[in-house]
Design a protein around this motif. Structure first.
Motif: not given
Length: 243
Positions: A150-163, A140-148
């Motif tokens: 791609r960065v949001v997606k990358t940071v969320m995956l980093k958060a998932a890794y450390f979780w 259920r990886l999903a991002v809004a259509q916003a300026v950031h």
């Protein structure tokens, strides 16, 4: 005290184009720190675990909107409300929110196999070398259509890794349709069965997916030359809150 500086010189991380874009200009460094020291980076959004019903509904709304952009309404209609797995033990739903207005920018769900088999296992048998190990599945990886976005997606995956690292997970699995599979491949996810390609998965409407994984224990060494290495391992992001 941390002093904000524009990234420059040999420590500056080059901006990365494409899906795993990183904000090269948002560098916060400790004055006089050694070149090998970690850096702290502030982001224009936060990532945290969704705890309340309101948090979860914000994540669900982003989830539905993102999936509705690519799949027919008959498939996405059921994503308008939280799913039973969202409430299951051993599951965390991450939520990215704008610091400006609190709007939801992204979400993903992490399920461990501590209490029940992964959702993926309804359609796919894990290989012997993985079965029985502590595993997690990111869905259920999903991002809004916003300026950031791609960065949001990358940071969320980093958060998932450390979780997953904190929870003692050994293998992180994802299922990905084309062209999203290439995005995971860029983050060094590999096919569970090399050469198998796309496999129809009955539990997700029989849509063809690649089943891919990352091994937590070796990710740091394997990614030593990756353009996101410093972003992932040598940069602290206080805006990620996994408590």
């Amino acid at each position: 005290m941390l002093t904000p500086t524009l990234a420059s010189g040999p420590r500056a991380r080059a901006a990365v184009d494409g899906w795993y874009a990183v904000p090269s200009s948002l560098s916060w460094e400790v004055p006089g720190a050694a070149s090998a020291a970690r850096q702290v980076e502030r982001l224009p959004f936060t990532v945290r675990v969704a705890h309340t019903a309101q948090d979860l509904q914000k994540a669900v709304d982003v989830r539905h909107a993102a999936y509705a952009r690519h799949l027919p309404a008959a498939i996405t209609q059921g994503l308008r409300s939280p799913e039973p797995l969202d409430h299951a033990p051993g599951v965390a739903v991450l939520l990215a929110e704008s610091k400006v207005d609190g709007s939801a920018l992204g979400t993903l769900r992490i399920q461990t196999n501590r209490y029940q088999p992964l959702a993926l296992e309804q359609s796919f048998d894990l290989p012997d070398w993985m079965a029985g190990a502590p595993c997690a599945e990111v869905t259920r990886l999903a991002v809004a259509q916003a300026v950031h976005s791609r960065v949001v997606k990358t940071v969320m995956l980093k958060a998932a890794y450390f979780w997953c690292l904190r929870e003692g997970v050994r293998f992180v699995l994802v299922t990905a349709r084309a062209p999203l599979d290439r995005q995971y491949a860029r983050l060094m996810f590999r096919d569970v069965h090399p050469g198998a390609g796309f496999i129809p998965l009955p539990h997700v409407f029989n849509l063809p997916h690649r089943v891919m994984y990352c091994q937590i224990a070796t990710a740091r060494d394997d990614g030593a030359e990756h353009p996101l290495y410093d972003f992932w391992f040598n940069t602290d992001h206080p805006d990620i809150d996994l408590d």
